[in-house]
Write a protein that holds these residues in place. Structure first.
Motif, PDB file in Angstrom:
ATOM      1  N   GLU A  77       0.825  -1.216   0.000  1.00  0.00           N
ATOM      2  CA  GLU A  77       0.000   0.000   0.000  1.00  0.00           C
ATOM      3  C   GLU A  77       0.857   1.263   0.000  1.00  0.00           C
ATOM      4  O   GLU A  77       0.573   2.216  -0.715  1.00  0.00           O
ATOM      5  N   SER A  80       2.118   1.736  -3.519  1.00  0.00           N
ATOM      6  CA  SER A  80       1.086   2.244  -4.430  1.00  0.00           C
ATOM      7  C   SER A  80       0.906   3.740  -4.232  1.00  0.00           C
ATOM      8  O   SER A  80       0.817   4.499  -5.205  1.00  0.00           O
ATOM      9  N   GLU A 141      -4.872  -3.885  -7.783  1.00  0.00           N
ATOM     10  CA  GLU A 141      -4.534  -2.478  -7.522  1.00  0.00           C
ATOM     11  C   GLU A 141      -3.381  -2.018  -8.426  1.00  0.00           C
ATOM     12  O   GLU A 141      -3.430  -0.919  -8.989  1.00  0.00           O
TER      13      GLU A 141
END
Lengths: 205, 205
Positions: A77, A80, A141
């Motif tokens: 995360e 990203s 994602e």
């Protein structure tokens, strides 16, 4: 903020401390996995590296599997977010820069840690379901970010598969970097395929 | 052949037996590595699986590292031979069939075994030099085969990197197949990248 009770004032720093401890554990877990592999990565080793007691570590993560899947998810995360921050306007004019940034996601310690986790999960039934689910989520994602930053139009036939193949190539380049420093070769491959992809994807959306 | 001594006549079947034992050990080692990973793959486990005594196994392969690098090398060679046999005329008219066959090399038990070996080697100094050298050799051979079968002209700028990127993509597809059956998605990606590659490589050589 207005008035807050003494209890509330004390609660907030405690939550902060707890969050900071959790984050130290997650970062130590990824570093440990990347350096020592799954066999060498236990909750005790990670707790010691993070400077946290074993009890505190187990309070946050009851099992070794919980700790390591959470760790890889946390860092994915973070990556990203960092990747999106590189191109704050969304679709970039320079697709080669986007391809380079995407490939870079697969060649650092996070990829190395994730690789150890995948390989361990392929043989350990206790780990496999969480890792498979995590991998699918991270994959979706990454795909979404790649489509946005490349300004690709997925309603065009083949575009979805073109972008998927790029991410597969990035993953393969990460694997090629595991045992040797593959940087100079990788740079040439990325330059060439960025040009081929730019042709294949057509005008930016 | 003419006259051979009794000793010589007896020696030949013995060599055959020795070669067959070696081969059984190598095949058992790859299967073991693919199924149980490095931690679960010892010389004893492999010897038992191959139906060979531990002593005989150690006669062929003095160390665990010798056994497993030889095993991955042996199967890689078998696969290269099989791949060349698929296209006996060399450069194939149908580049998509070549891309499919190349990608198939990275999605079976050999790739899985090799992956376990690479990941183990990244953390084990005793294993690392052999595996790094083996990986470089297998990589060069795969590249040579791919160039031949695709009818690619490496004197053209970018062609070398185009083929390398294809093999990196194949490696990434193999990794994506580790935890889930990724077959249907892979098929679509391969079809699309084969088309991109066909455009990029131009006329066959």
């Amino acid at each position: 903020m207005g008035d807050v009770s003494t209890a509330e004032r004390e609660r907030v720093p405690k939550q902060d401390r707890s969050r900071a401890t959790r984050q130290r554990l997650l970062e130590a877990a990824v570093a440990c996995l990347a350096e020592h592999g799954w066999a060498g990565s236990t909750v005790s080793v990670v707790a010691e590296r993070a400077g946290v007691s074993r009890g505190a570590a187990q309070h946050h993560f009851p099992t070794r599997e919980d700790l390591f899947t959470a760790a890889v998810e946390y860092v994915a995360e973070e990556r990203s977010t960092a990747l999106r921050a590189l191109f704050p306007q969304g679709a970039a004019q320079d697709r080669r820069a986007v391809v380079e940034a995407l490939v870079a996601l697969y060649t650092g310690p996070l990829f190395r840690a994730a690789l150890h986790l995948w390989v361990a999960a392929s043989n350990e039934e206790q780990l496999r379901p969480q890792v498979t689910e995590l991998e699918a989520r991270v994959g979706r994602e990454s795909h979404r970010i790649a489509v946005d930053l490349l300004g690709a139009d997925e309603s065009e036939p083949g575009v979805r598969e073109t972008v998927q193949g790029l991410l597969d190539m990035a993953r393969g380049l990460g694997l090629a970097n595991l045992l040797t420093d593959d940087g100079p070769r990788r740079e040439r491959v990325v330059a060439q395929w960025a040009a081929l992809l730019d042709d294949a994807l057509g005008a930016r959306h």
